[in-house]
Write a protein that holds these residues in place. Structure first.
Motif, mmCIF file in Angstrom:
data_model
loop_
_atom_site.group_PDB
_atom_site.id
_atom_site.type_symbol
_atom_site.label_atom_id
_atom_site.label_comp_id
_atom_site.label_asym_id
_atom_site.label_seq_id
_atom_site.Cartn_x
_atom_site.Cartn_y
_atom_site.Cartn_z
ATOM 1 N N PRO A 1 -16.983 64.061 2.158
ATOM 2 C CA PRO A 1 -17.194 63.407 0.860
ATOM 3 C C PRO A 1 -18.659 63.268 0.463
ATOM 4 C CG PRO A 1 -15.514 62.247 2.118
ATOM 5 C CD PRO A 1 -16.100 63.266 3.043
ATOM 6 N N HIS B 1 -19.976 65.762 -2.131
ATOM 7 C CA HIS B 1 -19.452 65.838 -3.497
ATOM 8 C C HIS B 1 -20.557 65.640 -4.539
ATOM 9 C CE1 HIS B 1 -15.147 64.702 -1.978
ATOM 10 N NE2 HIS B 1 -15.593 65.844 -1.483
ATOM 11 N N HIS C 1 -22.145 68.418 -7.375
ATOM 12 C CA HIS C 1 -22.081 68.224 -8.827
ATOM 13 C C HIS C 1 -23.469 68.262 -9.451
ATOM 14 C CE1 HIS C 1 -17.762 67.266 -9.457
ATOM 15 N NE2 HIS C 1 -17.826 67.036 -8.150
ATOM 16 N N ASP D 1 -14.074 70.588 -10.737
ATOM 17 C CA ASP D 1 -14.765 69.459 -10.134
ATOM 18 C C ASP D 1 -14.103 68.981 -8.852
ATOM 19 O OD1 ASP D 1 -16.765 69.180 -12.116
ATOM 20 O OD2 ASP D 1 -15.326 68.189 -13.439
ATOM 21 N N ASP D 2 -12.992 69.607 -8.491
ATOM 22 C CA ASP D 2 -12.222 69.124 -7.350
ATOM 23 C C ASP D 2 -11.945 70.237 -6.351
ATOM 24 O OD1 ASP D 2 -10.986 67.022 -6.001
ATOM 25 O OD2 ASP D 2 -9.006 67.536 -6.777
ATOM 26 N N GLY E 1 -13.126 67.690 -4.056
ATOM 27 C CA GLY E 1 -14.183 66.925 -4.693
ATOM 28 C C GLY E 1 -15.474 67.668 -4.959
ATOM 29 N N LEU E 2 -15.558 68.938 -4.561
ATOM 30 C CA LEU E 2 -16.762 69.718 -4.801
ATOM 31 C C LEU E 2 -16.724 70.341 -6.188
ATOM 32 C CD1 LEU E 2 -16.905 71.628 -1.393
ATOM 33 C CD2 LEU E 2 -18.269 69.626 -2.038
#
Length: 271
Positions: free
Chosen positions: A183, A186, A190, A253-254, A258-259
């Motif tokens: 996590p 992430h 973004h 985005d997921d 989550g990347l």
């Protein structure tokens, strides 16, 4: 003949097109974007030049095998994925011509008659053209990862776009395998992805090149790309369409929980 756009495509992990029944949730968006790309291109490409992140050489090198084999450059996948084939023909004349374009432009180049398809090539091509009817030639990235050299190589290869050759940079906009499922990766992914979009879509020409020459200054650059092998194909694709508009062709985005991941097109596709 129509001038073809160039592309930088995030190629996903390993042999994913052959694993859609078990991993569709991971690659559904990427797969749909590639199928849409193939639909838009139709029968325009007569050959494909793939700049693959999975082939590093001292000088830019082009494959010239007539019937390329397979290189299973991944680990930990089901046994059957080490038997898959992508039977597209090679095109030795294209490999030789591409090498000459670089040499004539003052840049060292070489050819390799034994190089097979690595997964940076065959995974994308299976998703795009499962019929494997279009000849495919691979181009290596240069081992020194010099951004300026990769942009210049793209400039020198640009004439191929007027000859029906589709230039595809195959990499991954997030490529930190150790952090991929963590996590903490992430937010950096973004931030870097937004920088990519700002640089590639909103800018062009010298401004866009300037961003790419100094890519390490981007937010979280070395977290997202600890080793820039999966970014250098982008520089070639941009160099081959230097003054042309960039377009976002794939984004989610997921990715892997989550990347952020993206693909881009440079230049327009005539209708």
């Amino acid at each position: 003949m129509t001038t073809l756009p160039t592309y930088y495509l995030s190629h996903g992990g390993g042999p994913w097109p052959w694993m859609m029944e078990t991993s569709r949730h991971l690659y559904r968006v990427l797969d749909a974007s590639l199928k849409d790309m193939a639909r838009q291109l139709g029968d325009r490409p007569t050959a494909i030049l793939v700049v693959t992140a999975h082939w590093e050489t001292p000088v830019f090198t082009f494959s010239t095998a007539e019937r390329p084999g397979m290189i299973y450059d991944y680990g930990g996948f089901p046994p059957e994925t080490y038997q898959i084939t992508y039977p597209a023909p090679g095109l030795p004349a294209l490999g030789e011509r591409a090498a000459k374009l670089l040499t004539d432009g003052g840049m060292a180049s070489a050819t390799d008659p034994a190089r097979g398809f690595d997964h940076g090539t065959f995974s994308l091509m299976q998703a795009l053209w499962p019929s494997a009817h279009i000849p495919v030639v691979q181009m290596s990235i240069r081992r020194d990862f010099d951004p300026a050299a990769h942009i210049e190589a793209g400039r020198l290869l640009a004439p191929l776009r007027d000859e029906g050759v589709l230039i595809v940079g195959s990499g991954l906009s997030f490529h930190n395998l150790r952090a991929m499922r963590h996590p903490a990766a992430h937010a950096p992914s973004h931030a870097f992805d937004q920088w990519l979009q700002d640089s590639l879509v909103r800018l062009s020409g010298a401004q866009r090149n300037g961003r790419l020459l100094n890519w390490e200054q981007a937010p979280a650059a070395r977290i997202v790309q600890p080793r820039e092998d999966h970014l250098m194909p982008l520089h070639v694709a941009v160099g081959a369409a230097e003054g042309e508009t960039g377009h976002l062709t794939y984004h989610e985005d997921d990715f892997f929980g989550g990347l952020a991941a993206s693909s881009f097109q440079f230049g327009e596709l005539a209708t």
